[in-house]
Design an enzyme around this catalytic site. Structure first.
Site, PDB file in Angstrom:
ATOM      1  N   HIS A  24       0.840  -1.201   0.000  1.00 16.18           N
ATOM      2  CA  HIS A  24       0.000   0.000   0.000  1.00 16.18           C
ATOM      3  C   HIS A  24       0.878   1.255   0.000  1.00 16.18           C
ATOM      4  CE1 HIS A  24      -3.516  -2.449   1.853  1.00 16.18           C
ATOM      5  NE2 HIS A  24      -3.302  -2.716   0.579  1.00 16.18           N
TER       6      HIS A  24
ATOM      7  N   LEU B  81       0.973   5.866  -0.927  1.00  8.59           N
ATOM      8  CA  LEU B  81       0.448   7.125  -1.479  1.00  8.59           C
ATOM      9  C   LEU B  81       1.600   7.714  -2.281  1.00  8.59           C
ATOM     10  CD1 LEU B  81      -1.440   9.913   0.473  1.00  8.59           C
ATOM     11  CD2 LEU B  81       0.009  10.385  -1.475  1.00  8.59           C
ATOM     12  N   GLU B  82       1.398   7.873  -3.572  1.00 13.19           N
ATOM     13  CA  GLU B  82       2.477   8.356  -4.434  1.00 13.19           C
ATOM     14  C   GLU B  82       2.129   9.737  -4.968  1.00 13.19           C
ATOM     15  OE1 GLU B  82       4.605   5.746  -7.455  1.00 13.19           O
ATOM     16  OE2 GLU B  82       3.383   6.998  -8.755  1.00 13.19           O
TER      17      GLU B  82
ATOM     18  N   SER C  40       6.018   1.059  -9.889  1.00 13.53           N
ATOM     19  CA  SER C  40       6.679   0.907  -8.596  1.00 13.53           C
ATOM     20  C   SER C  40       7.111   2.300  -8.185  1.00 13.53           C
ATOM     21  CB  SER C  40       7.896   0.005  -8.728  1.00 13.53           C
ATOM     22  OG  SER C  40       8.897   0.682  -9.448  1.00 13.53           O
TER      23      SER C  40
ATOM     24  N   SER D 243       3.556   5.530 -13.109  1.00 11.36           N
ATOM     25  CA  SER D 243       2.220   4.950 -13.089  1.00 11.36           C
ATOM     26  C   SER D 243       1.449   5.499 -14.279  1.00 11.36           C
ATOM     27  CB  SER D 243       1.508   5.327 -11.790  1.00 11.36           C
ATOM     28  OG  SER D 243       2.225   4.849 -10.675  1.00 11.36           O
TER      29      SER D 243
ATOM     30  N   HIS E 267      -4.291  -4.415 -11.727  1.00  8.61           N
ATOM     31  CA  HIS E 267      -4.294  -3.179 -10.940  1.00  8.61           C
ATOM     32  C   HIS E 267      -2.885  -2.775 -10.526  1.00  8.61           C
ATOM     33  CE1 HIS E 267      -3.940  -3.805  -6.395  1.00  8.61           C
ATOM     34  NE2 HIS E 267      -3.589  -4.945  -6.911  1.00  8.61           N
TER      35      HIS E 267
ATOM     36  N   GLY F  82       2.593  -5.889 -10.902  1.00  9.77           N
ATOM     37  CA  GLY F  82       2.721  -7.273 -10.440  1.00  9.77           C
ATOM     38  C   GLY F  82       4.148  -7.578 -10.042  1.00  9.77           C
TER      39      GLY F  82
ATOM     40  N   LYS G  25       4.797   5.297   2.485  1.00 11.90           N
ATOM     41  CA  LYS G  25       4.357   3.916   2.713  1.00 11.90           C
ATOM     42  C   LYS G  25       4.023   3.733   4.182  1.00 11.90           C
ATOM     43  CE  LYS G  25       5.887   0.502   0.403  1.00 11.90           C
ATOM     44  NZ  LYS G  25       4.700   0.308  -0.417  1.00 11.90           N
TER      45      LYS G  25
END
Lengths: 334, 133
Positions: free
Chosen positions: A75, A77-78, A233, A238, A257, A260, A333
């Site tokens: 999980h 927040l970017e 990542s 993204s 989503h 991977g 994170k």
């Protein structure tokens, strides 16, 4: 934001009940987030058939102070910047433009949702003989949708999904508050949610003229023109995409989503220490806020598949089209 | 003894022990490894927790035992230090745990039934548990 005592919203039992039934709208009523945020959410933030009666006391206990927290693991927040637009018209319709700063949130229903899973895996495990179901793996525990266990699970899962929408809504509201504190109210008023989408859910939908139960596990809905996010990542980038009509027949309107994982957490830790990774990312201009060096190393960029390639596959498969690329500026994170 | 094995998405632990009770104790050690704070200095175990669990069978009981430790860490901030007492009786487990209140990472959501095994092997018992993270 990721742990116990880490800034979550404490809910009274009646407030938690409202969140399980209504999702983000229960928070908007309390002045958290905006009605527009709630509208720009899958199922408008409220999955039908939510039945909190089937959410156990233990699940409620886990969720009571976790709303607005991210949790650990993958999980994040970017904070990012739109560095490339692939489809100008669609980008404009989503309100995206080059140079914009974005916040991408990946979290879920936290301990509450996982407890719902744990409770029903056990309940259905006990009912397998009754339903004459044989499984290759015990975790695939299941029951017919119309059975008492199946109906109860659908109600509890929908309630947990509403909690997850509300959780991300609360985190997004936190981003807006932080923006106001640092950059002022006017900038904060200019922030708005592009979309919020579930990534672990089963839903009854019509595809190819038939009603089917679509299980999206580590996957998100991608209906035509619906915004889709595929994070890479913390060191790469993204993508924002929109779903294509062909996805309905090819993947029941579904895409991945995320990039991977390609390396286990243990293998990632063997290759780099958290402190070293932190220095490396910050040397590239990516600010990192993560309380755990171990957790940071486990999420190292090389532990994930190459995002550009993953997104290219999604696009060439006709599932979704690229709209914008977001390059990371910083990551938080839990 | 326990060891972490390669698993791309989750965490998988393999346990070998002389008897079933020791399998549960080694499972505790594995969870303690995950729930310990990286920064906090070791402190005297001042908190006691009693655990009482019932499951359909022994493998499920092992999964529930590890899930319980994750639950106590998440809901009560309980960082386990050692098992003061443990008793297995059919498919029931009672235990008394010593630990401290802290801020353990919420890494493990639960122990799953995926590839879950607890069976005689070698000169004792072997177990496999996949943890959802």
């Amino acid at each position: 934001v990721g742990r116990r005592g880490g800034g979550g919203i404490s809910l009274r039992p009646d407030e938690l009940e409202a969140v399980l039934r209504e999702g983000p709208r229960a928070l908007v009523d309390r002045g958290i987030g905006t009605p527009d945020d709630a509208e720009r959410t899958e199922s408008r933030g409220r999955v039908e058939d939510a039945d909190p009666e089937h959410v156990s006391d233990r699940a409620r206990q886990r969720g009571a102070d976790q709303l607005g927290t991210m949790g650990s693991g993958n999980h994040f927040l970017e904070l990012g910047c739109v560095t490339r637009i692939f489809d100008g018209e669609r980008a404009r319709s989503l309100g995206l433009a080059e140079g914009q700063v974005t916040a991408l949130i990946h979290s879920g229903s936290r301990g509450l949702g996982h407890q719902v899973c744990t409770d029903f895996v056990r309940a259905m495990d006990a009912a397998l003989v009754h339903h004459r179901i044989k499984l290759p793996d015990r975790q695939l525990s299941c029951a017919p949708l119309g059975s008492p266990e199946g109906r109860a699970y659908v109600g509890a899962m929908a309630a947990a999904a509403n909690f997850a929408f509300a959780n991300r809504h609360a985190i997004a509201a936190g981003v807006r508050r932080a923006t106001a504190e640092v950059l002022g109210d006017e900038v904060a008023r200019g922030t708005r949610q592009i979309y919020d989408v579930a990534h672990n859910i089963a839903k009854l939908e019509v595809h190819g003229g038939r009603e089917v139960c679509v299980h999206r596990k580590g996957a998100t809905r991608a209906f035509p023109e619906q915004p889709v996010f595929i994070p890479g990542s913390m060191g790469t980038g993204s993508y924002v995409l929109v779903g294509r009509p062909e996805a309905s027949e090819r993947s029941f309107g579904t895409v991945c989503h995320g990039a991977g994982r390609q390396l286990s957490r243990t293998a990632a830790r063997k290759r780099i220490a958290g402190a070293e990774l932190r220095r490396e990312l910050e040397g590239r201009g990516i600010t990192v806020r993560c309380p755990s060096n171990r957790g940071l190393a486990e999420e190292a960029p090389f532990a994930y598949k190459e995002i550009d390639h993953v997104v290219e596959v999604v696009e060439r498969a006709g599932l979704a089209s690229r709209v914008a690329l977001l390059r990371p500026l910083g990551v938080i994170k839990g | 003894m326990y060891r972490w094995v390669e698993h791309t998405g989750e965490l998988e632990v393999e346990i070998e022990a002389e008897n079933e009770t020791e399998v549960f104790e080694q499972g505790f050690e594995a969870m303690r490894d995950l729930l310990r704070s990286e920064e906090a200095a070791p402190s005297a175990a001042g908190e006691r927790m009693r655990v009482s669990l019932t499951a359909r069978d022994r493998p499920a009981l092992l999964a529930d035992w590890l899930s319980e430790l994750a639950f106590l860490a998440e809901s009560a901030g309980f960082v386990p230090e050692r098992v003061a007492a443990i008793e297995l009786d059919e498919n029931r487990l009672t235990a008394e745990l010593l630990g401290v209140r802290g801020d353990p990472p919420h890494l493990v959501k639960a122990a799953t039934y995926h590839r879950l095994a607890l069976e005689p092997g070698g000169s004792g018992w072997r177990a496999t548990v996949v943890l959802d993270v």
